[in-house]
Design a protein around this motif. Structure first.
Motif, PDB file in Angstrom:
ATOM      1  N   PRO A 189       0.814  -1.229   0.000  1.00 50.68           N
ATOM      2  CA  PRO A 189       0.000   0.000   0.000  1.00 50.68           C
ATOM      3  C   PRO A 189       0.847   1.280   0.000  1.00 50.68           C
ATOM      4  CG  PRO A 189      -0.688  -1.484   1.770  1.00 50.68           C
ATOM      5  CD  PRO A 189       0.473  -2.126   1.107  1.00 50.68           C
ATOM      6  N   GLN A 190       2.090   1.182   0.474  1.00 48.65           N
ATOM      7  CA  GLN A 190       2.943   2.372   0.510  1.00 48.65           C
ATOM      8  C   GLN A 190       3.334   2.841  -0.892  1.00 48.65           C
ATOM      9  OE1 GLN A 190       5.673   0.566   3.724  1.00 48.65           O
ATOM     10  NE2 GLN A 190       5.773   2.772   4.120  1.00 48.65           N
ATOM     11  N   ILE A 191       3.240   1.943  -1.887  1.00 48.00           N
ATOM     12  CA  ILE A 191       3.441   2.404  -3.266  1.00 48.00           C
ATOM     13  C   ILE A 191       2.104   2.393  -4.025  1.00 48.00           C
ATOM     14  CG2 ILE A 191       5.893   1.787  -3.409  1.00 48.00           C
ATOM     15  CD1 ILE A 191       4.932  -0.675  -5.160  1.00 48.00           C
TER      16      ILE A 191
ATOM     17  N   GLY B 262       9.922   4.452  13.003  1.00 47.13           N
ATOM     18  CA  GLY B 262       9.713   5.487  12.007  1.00 47.13           C
ATOM     19  C   GLY B 262       9.102   4.806  10.794  1.00 47.13           C
ATOM     20  N   CYS B 263       8.754   5.590   9.783  1.00 46.82           N
ATOM     21  CA  CYS B 263       8.097   4.996   8.608  1.00 46.82           C
ATOM     22  C   CYS B 263       8.347   5.884   7.392  1.00 46.82           C
ATOM     23  CB  CYS B 263       6.600   4.885   8.884  1.00 46.82           C
ATOM     24  SG  CYS B 263       5.654   4.234   7.491  1.00 46.82           S
ATOM     25  N   LEU B 264       8.650   5.260   6.267  1.00 49.00           N
ATOM     26  CA  LEU B 264       8.902   6.019   5.035  1.00 49.00           C
ATOM     27  C   LEU B 264       7.673   6.813   4.609  1.00 49.00           C
ATOM     28  CD1 LEU B 264      10.823   3.304   2.947  1.00 49.00           C
ATOM     29  CD2 LEU B 264      11.803   5.161   4.317  1.00 49.00           C
TER      30      LEU B 264
ATOM     31  N   GLN C 122       5.361  -6.680  12.342  1.00 52.21           N
ATOM     32  CA  GLN C 122       4.102  -6.136  12.870  1.00 52.21           C
ATOM     33  C   GLN C 122       3.774  -4.800  12.227  1.00 52.21           C
ATOM     34  OE1 GLN C 122       3.747  -6.916  17.420  1.00 52.21           O
ATOM     35  NE2 GLN C 122       5.858  -7.433  16.941  1.00 52.21           N
ATOM     36  N   HIS C 123       4.808  -3.959  12.058  1.00 57.45           N
ATOM     37  CA  HIS C 123       4.637  -2.640  11.442  1.00 57.45           C
ATOM     38  C   HIS C 123       4.148  -2.786   9.986  1.00 57.45           C
ATOM     39  CE1 HIS C 123       6.249   1.625  10.723  1.00 57.45           C
ATOM     40  NE2 HIS C 123       5.989   1.178   9.508  1.00 57.45           N
ATOM     41  N   GLU C 124       4.777  -3.686   9.236  1.00 59.53           N
ATOM     42  CA  GLU C 124       4.411  -3.827   7.815  1.00 59.53           C
ATOM     43  C   GLU C 124       3.021  -4.449   7.651  1.00 59.53           C
ATOM     44  OE1 GLU C 124       6.119  -2.134   5.938  1.00 59.53           O
ATOM     45  OE2 GLU C 124       7.885  -1.950   7.205  1.00 59.53           O
ATOM     46  N   ILE C 125       2.696  -5.433   8.492  1.00 57.68           N
ATOM     47  CA  ILE C 125       1.364  -6.043   8.402  1.00 57.68           C
ATOM     48  C   ILE C 125       0.292  -5.022   8.783  1.00 57.68           C
ATOM     49  CG2 ILE C 125      -0.157  -7.832   9.365  1.00 57.68           C
ATOM     50  CD1 ILE C 125       2.320  -9.682   9.391  1.00 57.68           C
ATOM     51  N   ASP C 126       0.592  -4.149   9.722  1.00 59.19           N
ATOM     52  CA  ASP C 126      -0.323  -3.055  10.048  1.00 59.19           C
ATOM     53  C   ASP C 126      -0.676  -2.262   8.791  1.00 59.19           C
ATOM     54  OD1 ASP C 126      -0.846  -3.368  12.721  1.00 59.19           O
ATOM     55  OD2 ASP C 126       0.441  -1.735  13.425  1.00 59.19           O
ATOM     56  N   HIS C 127       0.329  -1.982   7.951  1.00 58.14           N
ATOM     57  CA  HIS C 127       0.069  -1.228   6.710  1.00 58.14           C
ATOM     58  C   HIS C 127      -0.998  -1.919   5.864  1.00 58.14           C
ATOM     59  CE1 HIS C 127       2.872   2.122   6.570  1.00 58.14           C
ATOM     60  NE2 HIS C 127       3.905   1.346   6.881  1.00 58.14           N
ATOM     61  N   LEU C 128      -0.991  -3.259   5.864  1.00 60.61           N
ATOM     62  CA  LEU C 128      -1.959  -4.002   5.046  1.00 60.61           C
ATOM     63  C   LEU C 128      -3.380  -3.842   5.585  1.00 60.61           C
ATOM     64  CD1 LEU C 128       0.035  -7.320   4.441  1.00 60.61           C
ATOM     65  CD2 LEU C 128       0.114  -5.185   3.135  1.00 60.61           C
TER      66      LEU C 128
END
Ligand code: ZN
Length: 174
Positions: free
Chosen positions: A50-52, A94-96, A136-142
């Motif tokens: 989702p970040q792209i 942090g997060c890009l 955990q951080h990346e799955i949160d993005h999903l």
């Protein structure tokens, strides 16, 4: 080669819940490569589709890549799911996609994750500390969740105000 742009808060697409991937197509493989290119270029240690701007359940993670030119051993994970959690820890994240802020977030200290890799094989990963936090951080993005959704409301509000001001300034200067 042009890199894909990383969406930045408050882009609404970062709030979407991503859909599972049902088939590993050339498009998915190309998307994974785009994500790796972006992650290593930034550099970052993880990135979610989702970040792209792609609302599908795909993440890339490489928490061991700490210096430019080091060997790359990324996880490319399709439909990742946390099936077990143990302990608690507080990590400064942090997060890009969330510029100019780092903040402490409480996470599970270790996790067991299940996913499918790009070859279509089921994988199970036991992770702890930084790697567990990153998963955990990346799955949160999903699920449309950002790390600033997990900090105190006061800290989050202060950041949102600061970010809005910054965006207004950028708009005026443009
Ligand atoms: Zn992030």
């Amino acid at each position: 080669m042009a890199l894909r742009e990383v969406l930045k808060f408050p882009d609404k697409r970062l709030k979407e819940v991503s859909t599972p991937i049902v088939e590993i197509t050339d498009e998915i493989r190309a998307m994974a490569q785009d994500m790796l290119d972006v992650m290593y270029d930034e550099p970052g240690i993880g990135l979610a589709a989702p970040q792209i701007g792609e609302a599908v359940r795909l993440i890339v993670v490489d928490t061991e890549w700490t210096e430019e030119g080091a060997e790359r051993n990324p996880w490319v994970l399709i439909n990742p799911e946390i099936v077990e959690r143990n302990g608690k820890l507080v990590w400064t994240e942090g997060c890009l996609s969330v510029p100019d802020i780092e903040a402490e977030v409480e996470r599970s200290e270790s996790v067991v994750l299940r996913a499918t890799n790009l070859e279509g094989d089921a994988v199970e990963i036991e992770a702890s500390q930084l790697q567990a936090v990153c998963f955990q951080h990346e799955i949160d993005h999903l699920d449309g969740v950002l790390f600033i959704d997990r900090i105190s409301r006061l800290k989050r509000n202060l950041y949102v105000q600061r970010r809005k001001k910054q965006l207004r300034r950028e708009l005026e200067e443009a």
